[in-house]
Design a protein around this motif. Structure first.
Motif, short mmCIF file in Angstrom:
data_model
loop_
_atom_site.label_atom_id
_atom_site.label_comp_id
_atom_site.label_asym_id
_atom_site.label_seq_id
_atom_site.Cartn_x
_atom_site.Cartn_y
_atom_site.Cartn_z
N ARG A 59 0.84 -1.21 0.00
CA ARG A 59 0.00 0.00 0.00
C ARG A 59 0.87 1.25 0.00
O ARG A 59 0.60 2.21 -0.72
N TYR A 60 1.93 1.24 0.81
CA TYR A 60 2.84 2.39 0.87
C TYR A 60 3.47 2.64 -0.50
O TYR A 60 3.51 3.77 -0.98
N VAL B 71 -0.63 2.09 6.79
CA VAL B 71 -0.79 1.24 7.97
C VAL B 71 -2.27 1.02 8.26
O VAL B 71 -2.68 -0.08 8.64
N ASN B 72 -3.08 2.05 8.05
CA ASN B 72 -4.50 1.94 8.35
C ASN B 72 -5.33 1.38 7.22
O ASN B 72 -6.56 1.29 7.33
N GLY B 73 -4.71 1.05 6.11
CA GLY B 73 -5.42 0.38 5.02
C GLY B 73 -6.22 1.28 4.10
O GLY B 73 -7.15 0.84 3.47
N ARG B 74 -5.85 2.54 4.00
CA ARG B 74 -6.55 3.44 3.10
C ARG B 74 -6.00 3.35 1.71
O ARG B 74 -4.93 3.02 1.44
N THR C 212 1.09 12.07 4.87
CA THR C 212 0.13 11.13 5.48
C THR C 212 0.14 9.75 4.82
O THR C 212 -0.67 8.89 5.17
N ILE C 213 1.05 9.53 3.89
CA ILE C 213 1.10 8.24 3.18
C ILE C 213 1.35 7.08 4.16
O ILE C 213 0.66 6.06 4.10
N ALA C 214 2.32 7.21 5.03
CA ALA C 214 2.64 6.11 5.96
C ALA C 214 1.44 5.77 6.84
O ALA C 214 1.11 4.60 7.02
N HIS C 215 0.79 6.78 7.35
CA HIS C 215 -0.39 6.56 8.20
C HIS C 215 -1.49 5.85 7.42
O HIS C 215 -2.13 4.91 7.92
#
Length: 68
Positions: free
Chosen positions: A38-39, A65-68, A59-62
């Protein structure tokens, strides 16, 4: 004559715990790979494409991790 009483424990034996630990390890590795994918996908997007998703480069890393 005496009676021997055997008690049964409800705890998993060593082998079961070992198998569960190995399975948990591989689950964690798979989740890490999904986050990394995802990243990678998000980091290759343009700033405009990220903005359409409500994201910024910061905000890419966040989001990964959260699956967006």
């Amino acid at each position: 004559m005496t009676t021997a009483s055997l008690t049964r424990h409800n705890t998993p034996d060593f082998f079961s715990r070992f198998v569960e630990s190995v399975a948990s390890f591989f689950d964690a590795v798979a989740e890490g790979r999904r986050i990394a994918q995802r990243y990678e996908t998000l980091s290759r997007m343009s700033d405009a494409a990220l903005a359409r998703r409500g994201l910024t480069r910061a905000t890419i890393a966040h989001a990964a991790v959260n699956g967006r």
